[in-house]
Write a protein that holds these residues in place. Structure first.
Motif: not given
Length: 373
Positions: A307-316
């Motif tokens: 994922g992108s940084p945004t995707d990683c932030l949401i998943l985190s």
């Protein structure tokens, strides 16, 4: 829709399934109030039953804790099953000085019967009281009011009482994992039972009425299966109207945990092998929990990799909510049970548990030849 968005959507869906278990079962159970039941107001007599196969060392260490309970009208029945370690002679001496103690010696097991269930059947038949309270020779009641607390959960409609049995805290990562696995198992079967959906119990701290046991044929249809004298029997006979739980901190029992991974795996192979015999609805429910628990971490790791940084932030954010929820439940159970737990290692222990559960559980389900001791 690209690959990462699909992973994120499935991840959120799996997160919601886990959230369902937490809000329906785990949080209500963890935050329930421990009220002293007034069910057994007449102080019904209790028969404590302990099966022992070459358990002389444990009997010497623990039997006095069972014999010194603050409860009138109880007995301790020890079934010495085919032991050759001097248990018979030692128990004979103890019986002379302990009016609560009754011993039964088994020299040969019936051919078509599992040894543990045969010993239990003999012990229950010899018990003089209707309330049967089970434990093991390597267990220690946490207090002298163990019998009292467990018996208080009985009334005219209750025939089965599920107790809590944990492992003692020792040094090492194996001990932390064993205690995590035991608390998670307790969380599942006790929270489900709290919602009137009981599916198992543990024989280290389990009570039921002798009359109910006999009326339902004892271990009929389970006699040849290794294991299941506790969880399978409860799975067959527990109903929402006849089952209660007892989680008071004075009602717990503790056991010495395994100190080698190999010994632990052998022990758990026997326990995991009987899951295939559970009722279909229970297998579906447990399968949904364990599958969603596993997929949550698998999809989270995939999302971080792709994922992108945004995707990683949401998943985190969502995985952090999961960890916080788990932390809150385990922390509250630690308080309720009066134990200490290394909470900051929960994510690591959970991930290890996922590997253990699926790999060892699959292997155990294929195993046909198991022995008691």
């Amino acid at each position: 829709m690209d690959q990462i968005h699909l992973i994120s959507l499935i991840f959120i869906f799996i997160f919601l399934i886990q959230a369902y278990f937490y809000f329906k079962y785990f949080f209500p159970f963890a935050f329930k109030k421990n009220k002293t039941s007034l069910g057994n107001q007449n102080k019904e007599a209790v028969s404590v039953i302990i099966c022992a196969h070459n358990e002389l060392k444990n009997l010497k260490q623990n039997l006095h804790l069972f014999l010194n309970q603050e409860y009138e009208g109880y007995e301790v029945v020890v079934i010495n099953d085919r032991s050759n370690d001097g248990s018979k002679e030692w128990l004979g001496k103890q019986e002379k000085f302990n009016p609560h103690l009754k011993t039964i010696h088994i020299s040969k097991t019936q051919d078509d019967y599992n040894p543990k269930k045969y010993a239990l059947t003999k012990g229950i038949a010899a018990a003089k009281n209707d309330i049967i309270l089970l434990s093991d020779a390597d267990c220690q009641p946490v207090s002298s009011r163990w019998v009292d607390r467990m018996s208080q959960s009985f009334n005219k409609s209750i025939s089965i009482v599920l107790g809590v049995s944990l492992y003692k805290k020792e040094k090492g990562f194996l001990n932390q994992f064993i205690r995590f696995e035991t608390v998670q198992t307790a969380l599942l079967y006790l929270s489900f039972a709290f919602k009137k959906e009981a599916y198992m119990g543990v024989g280290r701290n389990l009570a039921y009425r002798k009359s109910f046991f006999v009326a339902n044929g004892g271990f009929k249809d389970l006699s040849s299966i290794m294991g299941g004298d506790d969880d399978l029997w409860v799975n067959r006979h527990a109903k929402k109207e006849n089952t209660a739980i007892c989680t008071h901190h004075e009602s717990l029992t503790f056991s010495i945990p395994k100190r080698k991974w190999s010994s632990f795996f052998i022990q758990k192979k026997r326990h995991l092998s009987v899951g295939k015999y559970y009722k279909f609805k229970d297998k579906i429910k447990l399968g949904l929990f364990h599958s969603s628990q596993s997929l949550l971490w698998i999809l989270f790791i995939l999302g971080l990799m792709l994922g992108s940084p945004t995707d990683c932030l949401i998943l985190s954010f969502f995985i952090l909510m999961h960890i916080v929820g788990q932390y809150v439940v385990f922390y509250k159970l630690s308080i309720n049970f009066g134990i200490k737990f290394t909470h900051y290692k929960l994510p690591v222990l959970e991930i290890l548990f996922i590997f253990y559960y699926w790999i060892w559980g699959f292997y155990a389900s294929l195993t046909k030849h198991l022995k008691w001791k």
